[in-house]
Design a protein around this motif. Structure first.
Motif, short mmCIF file in Angstrom:
data_model
loop_
_atom_site.label_atom_id
_atom_site.label_comp_id
_atom_site.label_asym_id
_atom_site.label_seq_id
_atom_site.Cartn_x
_atom_site.Cartn_y
_atom_site.Cartn_z
N LEU A 91 -26.54 35.65 -46.98
CA LEU A 91 -25.98 36.63 -46.06
C LEU A 91 -26.79 36.56 -44.77
O LEU A 91 -28.00 36.81 -44.76
N ARG A 92 -26.13 36.24 -43.68
CA ARG A 92 -26.81 36.08 -42.40
C ARG A 92 -26.75 37.41 -41.64
O ARG A 92 -25.67 37.92 -41.36
N ILE A 93 -27.92 37.94 -41.29
CA ILE A 93 -28.03 39.23 -40.60
C ILE A 93 -28.77 39.03 -39.29
O ILE A 93 -29.89 38.50 -39.28
N ASP A 94 -28.16 39.44 -38.19
CA ASP A 94 -28.83 39.42 -36.89
C ASP A 94 -29.21 40.86 -36.51
O ASP A 94 -28.38 41.77 -36.63
N VAL A 95 -30.44 41.06 -36.08
CA VAL A 95 -30.93 42.40 -35.74
C VAL A 95 -31.26 42.45 -34.25
O VAL A 95 -31.61 41.45 -33.64
N TRP A 96 -31.14 43.64 -33.68
CA TRP A 96 -31.55 43.87 -32.30
C TRP A 96 -32.17 45.26 -32.22
O TRP A 96 -32.29 45.96 -33.20
N VAL A 129 -24.76 39.84 -30.39
CA VAL A 129 -24.40 39.90 -31.81
C VAL A 129 -22.88 39.97 -31.98
O VAL A 129 -22.31 39.31 -32.85
N ALA A 130 -22.22 40.77 -31.14
CA ALA A 130 -20.76 40.85 -31.21
C ALA A 130 -20.14 39.47 -31.00
O ALA A 130 -19.16 39.10 -31.67
N ASP A 131 -20.73 38.69 -30.11
CA ASP A 131 -20.21 37.35 -29.84
C ASP A 131 -20.41 36.43 -31.03
O ASP A 131 -19.48 35.71 -31.44
N THR A 132 -21.60 36.44 -31.64
CA THR A 132 -21.83 35.55 -32.78
C THR A 132 -21.01 35.97 -34.00
O THR A 132 -20.57 35.13 -34.78
N LEU A 133 -20.77 37.28 -34.15
CA LEU A 133 -19.90 37.73 -35.24
C LEU A 133 -18.47 37.27 -35.01
O LEU A 133 -17.79 36.80 -35.95
N THR A 138 -22.55 34.43 -37.66
CA THR A 138 -23.38 35.31 -38.48
C THR A 138 -22.45 36.25 -39.22
O THR A 138 -21.24 36.30 -38.95
N ASP A 139 -22.98 36.99 -40.22
CA ASP A 139 -22.13 37.80 -41.08
C ASP A 139 -22.19 39.29 -40.77
O ASP A 139 -21.20 40.00 -40.92
N VAL A 140 -23.37 39.77 -40.37
CA VAL A 140 -23.53 41.20 -40.14
C VAL A 140 -24.62 41.41 -39.10
O VAL A 140 -25.57 40.63 -39.01
N GLY A 141 -24.45 42.43 -38.29
CA GLY A 141 -25.47 42.81 -37.32
C GLY A 141 -26.08 44.14 -37.71
O GLY A 141 -25.44 44.96 -38.39
N PHE A 142 -27.32 44.37 -37.28
CA PHE A 142 -27.99 45.63 -37.55
C PHE A 142 -28.70 46.09 -36.29
O PHE A 142 -29.57 45.41 -35.76
N TRP A 275 -19.94 44.39 -38.64
CA TRP A 275 -19.46 43.17 -39.29
C TRP A 275 -18.01 42.89 -38.92
O TRP A 275 -17.32 43.72 -38.33
N ARG A 276 -17.58 41.70 -39.29
CA ARG A 276 -16.22 41.23 -39.04
C ARG A 276 -15.40 41.45 -40.32
O ARG A 276 -15.67 40.83 -41.34
N PRO A 277 -14.42 42.36 -40.32
CA PRO A 277 -13.70 42.66 -41.56
C PRO A 277 -12.90 41.48 -42.10
O PRO A 277 -12.72 41.35 -43.31
N ALA A 278 -12.43 40.61 -41.22
CA ALA A 278 -11.69 39.44 -41.68
C ALA A 278 -12.67 38.43 -42.27
O ALA A 278 -13.67 38.08 -41.65
N ASP A 279 -12.38 37.98 -43.48
CA ASP A 279 -13.23 36.97 -44.15
C ASP A 279 -14.67 37.44 -44.27
O ASP A 279 -15.62 36.68 -44.01
N ALA A 280 -14.87 38.70 -44.63
CA ALA A 280 -16.24 39.24 -44.73
C ALA A 280 -17.01 38.58 -45.86
O ALA A 280 -16.45 38.27 -46.92
#
Length: 328
Positions: A91-96, A129-133, A138-142, A275-280
């Motif tokens: 699970l790939r998580i990007d944080v800011w 993060v919105a762009d990479t999602l 990536t799979d989820v941002g925090f 996160w991106r609901p499509a193909d989560a």
């Protein structure tokens, strides 16, 4: 027609780089092999995907329309291969929001998922993060998810969804020479003669900008965000400066600063998962449950109207979170 994923990957690499040579290097191909794959794809589609000149490479309108479905196609292919091989992709998580130490919160949820492989990356801000999602990189941002002034913000524009998972109280940090340094608590309304120090341009720091506007505190900033220690040193360098910092952080022993509670109201930092609901990724649901569990036990979503302060854009999320206790 049956799309060849190798050709689609060649298209995506070139669309990202807008440079055939660099895209070929990314895929460990010769430039000639990359060009052939794209030419075959364009022939199958019956449409040019790129406009080529000696100096530039640009997407055609057809290429722009093809881009996002192509990303989803390749991502689905990768998941299909992993499923067939029974390989669980991390699970790939990007944080800011790095000044507020997001890993302190994220770690408590991840500790409840010891069998979930995770890769954590550091992102610059919400737009990145919105762009990479949106690109399925990536799979989820925090971090803190907010709407921009006068707009819906990057998250909704990219078709993403988010959930509020923690409201974290913020303290005032100030140098030992500040006139309020001896106080046991301070009200935001008492800061109008101070300077709210920002680790970067305040226009890029939505919460600090809104706090400044709400309570009439002038702002100033340094040239770059170089981390917490540097931020505290900058605050201590001027007896007029103050900053906002999570209440449970401890200043370094050598830093000549004090942390003082802010009251009436106490500002809160709203942490959310994005996160991106499509193909989560299948690991997102367990992560949400882990946050719900630790959130309930640690009272992470308590909010006292009149005693706590959130920007209006953050209070709109309070009613959507399943963690908020009735009557709080």
């Amino acid at each position: 027609m049956d799309l060849d994923l190798a050709q689609v990957r060649a298209f995506l690499a070139t669309a990202d780089r807008l440079h055939f040579g660099q895209a070929a290097e990314d895929l460990s191909l010769s430039q000639q092999a990359l060009s052939k794959r794209i030419a075959r794809l364009e022939a199958e589609l019956g449409l040019p995907l790129f406009l080529r000149s000696r100096q530039t490479v640009e997407l055609t309108e057809a290429g722009q329309r093809f881009l996002e479905p192509a990303r989803q196609l390749v991502a689905a292919g990768d998941r299909a291969v992993a499923a067939a091989r029974h390989v669980e992709r991390p699970l790939r998580i990007d944080v800011w929001g790095h000044l507020f130490a997001p890993m302190r919160t994220l770690r408590q949820a991840l500790d409840r998922l010891p069998d979930q492989p995770v890769e954590v990356g550091a992102a610059r801000d919400l737009p990145s993060v919105a762009d990479t999602l949106a690109r399925a990189e990536t799979d989820v941002g925090f971090g803190r998810v907010h709407r921009s002034r006068g707009g819906d913000g990057e998250a909704s524009a990219a078709g993403l969804t988010h959930r509020l998972v923690r409201l974290e109280p913020l303290d005032l940090v100030l140098g030992t020479g500040h006139p309020l340094a001896g106080r046991t608590e301070v009200r935001p309304s008492e800061l109008r003669d101070s300077i709210l120090w920002c680790p970067a341009a305040v226009e890029r720091l939505d919460l600090l900008q809104r706090f400044s506007d709400e309570f009439g505190v002038p702002t100033a900033s340094g040239p770059a965000n170089l981390g917490l220690d540097h931020f505290l040193e900058q605050v201590a360098a001027d007896p007029r400066r103050v900053g906002l910092i999570p209440a449970d952080l401890e200043p370094a022993e050598h830093a000549p600063v004090r942390f003082v509670p802010l009251v009436d109201p106490t500002p809160l930092y709203a942490w959310s998962l994005l996160w991106r609901p499509a193909d989560a990724h299948p690991g997102i649901e367990p992560l949400l449950r882990a946050f719900a569990d630790v959130g309930r036990s640690s009272r992470w979503l308590e909010y006292r109207p009149g005693k706590d302060w959130l920007p209006d854009t953050d209070t709109a999320d309070l009613g959507t979170s399943p963690l908020r206790r009735p009557g709080v």
